[in-house]
Design a protein around this motif. Sequence first.
Motif, PDB file in Angstrom:
ATOM      1  N   UNK A  33       0.804  -1.198   0.170  1.00 24.84           N
ATOM      2  CA  UNK A  33       0.204  -0.120   0.086  1.00 24.84           C
ATOM      3  C   UNK A  33       0.688   1.381  -0.096  1.00 24.84           C
ATOM      4  N   UNK A  34       2.084   1.192   0.826  1.00 26.41           N
ATOM      5  CA  UNK A  34       3.160   2.458   0.813  1.00 26.41           C
ATOM      6  C   UNK A  34       3.502   2.453  -0.643  1.00 26.41           C
ATOM      7  N   UNK A  35       3.976   1.780  -1.347  1.00 26.50           N
ATOM      8  CA  UNK A  35       4.256   1.732  -2.701  1.00 26.50           C
ATOM      9  C   UNK A  35       3.405   2.278  -3.731  1.00 26.50           C
ATOM     10  N   UNK A  36       1.975   1.772  -3.316  1.00 21.59           N
ATOM     11  CA  UNK A  36       0.965   2.243  -4.281  1.00 21.59           C
ATOM     12  C   UNK A  36       0.766   3.660  -4.078  1.00 21.59           C
ATOM     13  N   UNK A  37       0.791   4.033  -2.715  1.00 27.29           N
ATOM     14  CA  UNK A  37       0.571   5.334  -2.389  1.00 27.29           C
ATOM     15  C   UNK A  37       1.739   6.420  -2.876  1.00 27.29           C
ATOM     16  N   UNK A  38       2.913   5.864  -2.769  1.00 34.01           N
ATOM     17  CA  UNK A  38       3.919   6.745  -3.168  1.00 34.01           C
ATOM     18  C   UNK A  38       4.052   6.727  -4.785  1.00 34.01           C
ATOM     19  N   UNK A  39       3.396   5.823  -5.450  1.00 33.54           N
ATOM     20  CA  UNK A  39       3.515   6.033  -6.822  1.00 33.54           C
ATOM     21  C   UNK A  39       2.276   6.967  -7.216  1.00 33.54           C
ATOM     22  N   UNK A  40       1.383   7.222  -6.525  1.00 26.60           N
ATOM     23  CA  UNK A  40       0.147   7.966  -6.813  1.00 26.60           C
ATOM     24  C   UNK A  40       0.217   9.375  -6.152  1.00 26.60           C
ATOM     25  N   UNK A  41       1.316   9.500  -5.521  1.00 24.98           N
ATOM     26  CA  UNK A  41       1.417  10.958  -4.683  1.00 24.98           C
ATOM     27  C   UNK A  41       1.445  12.025  -5.663  1.00 24.98           C
ATOM     28  N   UNK A  42       1.033  13.266  -5.380  1.00 27.91           N
ATOM     29  CA  UNK A  42       0.962  14.333  -6.081  1.00 27.91           C
ATOM     30  C   UNK A  42       1.438  15.403  -5.165  1.00 27.91           C
TER      31      UNK A  42
END
Length: 90
Positions: A33-42
């Motif tokens: 989840x942290x990787x997914x959040x990091x990739x979607x971070x704006x």
Amino acid sequence: MNDARFNKEGKDKMTKPRPWRMEFGFVIGLLIGALAWWSAYEPGAGLFQNVQLIIVPAAFGIFVVSLRNRRKRVGPYDPEVVARNKDGVV
């Protein structure tokens, strides 16, 4: 076959798989989840944008561990543990 090494079915207790811990599923899900959040971070949108990208995979990881333990009949799903709990002996 009343040896302490064998269970009621006559199978060796040592061959039983060990249950996975719920924390293991939580941590793996949290990392994904942290990787997914990091990739979607704006930048500029704040740290709490898309928090569901962290929480949902962690919950899914716990669910996967629970399903695995149920399928393997280990941990709280062990037939011996279930029988003891039905008798009121925890």
